[in-house]
Design an enzyme around this catalytic site. Structure first.
Site, PDB file in Angstrom:
ATOM      1  N   GLU A 150     -38.719 -15.478   9.758  1.00  0.00           N
ATOM      2  CA  GLU A 150     -38.286 -14.359   8.921  1.00  0.00           C
ATOM      3  C   GLU A 150     -39.065 -14.281   7.606  1.00  0.00           C
ATOM      4  O   GLU A 150     -38.502 -14.328   6.507  1.00  0.00           O
ATOM      5  CB  GLU A 150     -36.786 -14.456   8.633  1.00  0.00           C
ATOM      6  CG  GLU A 150     -35.931 -14.265   9.859  1.00  0.00           C
ATOM      7  CD  GLU A 150     -34.439 -14.266   9.567  1.00  0.00           C
ATOM      8  OE1 GLU A 150     -33.656 -13.789  10.406  1.00  0.00           O
ATOM      9  OE2 GLU A 150     -34.040 -14.747   8.475  1.00  0.00           O
ATOM     10  N   GLU A 308     -33.202 -13.058  17.399  1.00  0.00           N
ATOM     11  CA  GLU A 308     -31.888 -13.404  16.846  1.00  0.00           C
ATOM     12  C   GLU A 308     -30.986 -12.180  16.786  1.00  0.00           C
ATOM     13  O   GLU A 308     -31.414 -11.100  16.395  1.00  0.00           O
ATOM     14  CB  GLU A 308     -32.004 -13.947  15.421  1.00  0.00           C
ATOM     15  CG  GLU A 308     -32.689 -15.279  15.248  1.00  0.00           C
ATOM     16  CD  GLU A 308     -32.706 -15.709  13.784  1.00  0.00           C
ATOM     17  OE1 GLU A 308     -31.839 -15.214  13.012  1.00  0.00           O
ATOM     18  OE2 GLU A 308     -33.565 -16.502  13.404  1.00  0.00           O
TER      19      GLU A 308
END
Length: 665
Positions: A150, A308
């Site tokens: 991320e 995710e």
């Protein structure tokens, strides 16, 4: 090296065995097999466990769990573990820490506490990547490399002196000299002319508004700085672990706009993303669909990975709502409907301690004897049946343009309205199409727009000459083109295109706008065929342009609000919408545009609240039907429902919150 699972819809998620005693590991692998889990992302936040002191590596624990996963038939997406430095590194080298806009150091104690341009951090990150690639390239569990995690979630932008130095170097590559930079930044205004490169700083906190192009270029630089970091780790993997696919998890959520992912996709072999439902949004399900269509656009239409999402509640919203029972399955299938071939969750086992201990997981605190785990087990059975559609693509004849750099510019300082979100029009139109069962690809303006029957240009404030020409070429090739307010206003340097708005699209649309009349949040204006919200403009329709709707009240009463200019010969028409129509008015307008484009819904007569898309591999097609309502819904269809594992003859009945995926006859 293990091949990525392709005979099943790959199911899995982040696995953090270092949080648990070793006896739990065997239980984990057995539960994964029980739930048809076929992959895990491993070691994402394990740097301090892999290298507890400088140059001292402890790999035995990772060796052990990799062996166990391999024996269990689980493919591993192995992380380089460089997302967050261990405490010993930031203690020894505090210069790696990021600095905020006010000059405050952001200290360790959370995660991602590192400066994007720090050469010291990069040296240590590359060294760890080298150790992992050397040790595990031949491991039979390894199926993919996962670089960092991320990017930019917490440490961008950074305004430190190191970033200032790198920013100046970046500017010297972008501009041939200071005169060129001064012209691009419009530094004749407010006596901002630079006479030496060393005078240039990041756009730190100042007395008032910073120069808009300076701010825009710093966003470009910041995205590029992290991309360079990804490339540095990727180079090590290419050298020492050739042939193993490489990815990093993007964040294509509504509120994450820090990185220009269009520039990032060539550096990864597989596009993957994270997505979480944000309950505070007015239309969270529509935002999920937009995110999926955007991710597919970044992947060039190819299948992508959902790295995710959550089985239930997250931990970072003011109120973290649990998902309804059945929603775990429906949300996963909603991403598959938009092109995902891999479904991952954060995380496998819910943490006992730490900031995310109340973030849901596949195995919750209650354990495997729980409704949520049983729902994942059911999805595992469905995933096995859905293996036949892996590799297929989503069908779409509509493109909605999305450009991160245009968003950055539109969100810059001193705009006509600071209340207007840069994606307001894009998401409103996408939602209206979504409600009608019409699928749209969300793509960059550099995509092949001539492949579509309808091209939507929503609030594309900044646009290059090249991209404006591509939109015109799509119309010339026969596509209907719908352009909204506040589009085509500036060039790539955020200089206003003179002669009247919407500058870059004025000739295509046959309109000229002299002035904006923003309405603000909650503001409305009456139209001859409905109502407009957020925005209005003083429009003049040029010769050959039809006025379809006018303003019916206020200072613009009687002035054109919606126009259409017919194309010559086989060319498509160009529509202009100078306000954001309310939902009912927008729906009516889009029905006319879709009819002109010859674009029909995936399923005729779709009940409201039922989402649909179609995937195809060229010979077989699969119809997705997702019921987002609390009532049973009926849809006319034929085929074999892979969710219920039963044939469908004429009608499919969707239970409240239910889903169907039909291999079509």
């Amino acid at each position: 090296m293990r091949s990525w699972p392709t005979k099943t819809l790959a199911l899995g998620g982040d696995y953090n065995p270092e949080q648990w005693p070793r006896p739990v590991w065997d239980e984990d692998v057995e539960l994964m097999r029980r739930a048809n889990i076929s992959f895990v992302s491993l070691g994402i936040f394990s740097w301090s466990w892999l290298e507890p002191a400088k140059g001292e590596y402890e790999f035995e624990w990772l060796d052990t769990i990799l062996d166990k996963l391999h024996a269990g038939g689980i493919a591993v997406d192995l992380a380089t573990a460089t997302a967050t430095p261990p405490p010993w590194l930031s203690a020894a080298h505090p210069e790696i820490l990021p600095v905020d806009v006010d000059g405050h150091t952001l200290w360790p104690g959370s995660r991602q506490a590192w400066c994007p341009t720090s050469p010291v951090f990069r040296e240590y990150a590359v060294a760890l990547t080298r150790q992992l690639a050397t040790r595990y390239h031949e491991h039979p569990a390894l199926a993919m490399w996962h670089v960092s995690n991320e990017y930019a979630c917490h440490n961008l932008p950074c305004y430190c002196d190191e970033c200032a130095r790198h920013f100046r170097t970046w500017l010297q590559r972008r501009y041939a000299g200071l005169d060129v930079l001064n012209d691009a930044w419009g530094t004749a205004f407010w006596s901002q002319r630079y006479t030496d490169w060393e005078q240039i700083l990041p756009p730190r906190r100042s007395t008032t508004f910073n120069n808009p192009t300076h701010v825009l270029d710093y966003k470009r630089f910041s995205s590029d700085a992290l991309l360079e970091h990804l490339r540095a780790e990727r180079a090590v993997l290419d050298e020492l672990s050739p042939g193993v696919p490489v990815t990093t998890n993007f964040m294509t959520l509504d509120h994450f706009r820090h990185l220009d992912y269009t520039q990032w996709t060539p550096t990864v072999d597989v596009v993957s993303t994270d997505h979480y439902i944000v309950d505070a949004l007015e239309h969270p399900r529509a935002e999920l669909a937009y995110s999926g269509d955007l991710t597919r656009g970044l992947a060039g239409g190819a299948p992508w990975m959902l790295m995710e999402h959550s089985t239930s509640a997250v931990n970072w919203q003011p109120t973290n709502h649990a998902k309804d029972f059945g929603q775990t399955i429906r949300d996963a299938l909603a991403h598959v409907a938009r092109g995902a071939d891999t479904i991952g969750w954060f995380q496998w086992r819910q943490s006992r301690a730490g900031s995310e201990k109340f973030h849901s997981a596949v195995v919750p605190h209650a354990g495997a004897d729980s409704a949520r785990f049983r729902e994942v087990e059911e999805l595992g059975r469905i995933a096995g049946r859905l293996g036949e559609l892996v590799g297929s693509r989503v069908e779409s004849r509509v493109a909605i343009l999305h450009d991160y750099q245009a968003i950055w510019a539109a969100e810059g300082p001193c705009m006509p309205s600071s209340e207007l979100d840069a994606l307001t029009a894009a998401q409103a139109i996408h939602r209206a199409l979504h409600d009608r069962g019409v699928t749209a690809d969300v793509v960059h303006p550099s995509a092949d727009l001539t492949a579509y029957d309808l091209v939507v240009v929503p609030q594309l404030y900044l646009v290059t000459d090249e991209h404006a020409a591509a939109v015109a070429a799509a119309a010339e090739a026969g596509a209907e083109v719908l352009v909204t307010y506040f589009s085509g206003i500036s060039d790539e340097n955020d200089h206003v295109r003179l002669g009247g708005y919407p500058g870059a699209f004025r000739d295509l649309l046959g309109v000229r706008v002299e002035e904006f009349f923003p309405l603000g949040p909650g503001g409305t204006v009456a139209l001859s065929g409905g109502a407009g919200t957020w925005w209005s403009e003083d429009v003049t329709a040029l010769a050959g342009t039809d006025v379809l709707m006018t303003y019916a009240a206020g200072p613009l009463a009687g002035r054109p609000a919606v126009t259409r200019r017919a194309g010559d010969g086989d060319a498509g028409s160009a529509w202009y919408v100078s306000t954001l129509p309310d939902d009912a008015t927008l729906a009516t307008l889009l029905d006319d545009v879709l009819a002109a484009a010859g674009v029909a819904p995936v399923v005729a007569g779709l009940p409201r609240g039922v989402e649909t898309t179609r995937r195809s591999d060229g010979t077989t097609s699969w119809l997705f039907l997702l019921n987002h309502t609390a009532e049973e819904q009926t849809v006319s269809a034929n085929g074999y429902d892979l969710v219920a594992d039963t044939p469908v003859d004429g009608q499919v009945r969707l239970a409240p919150g239910g889903a169907a995926v039909l291999r079509e006859d």
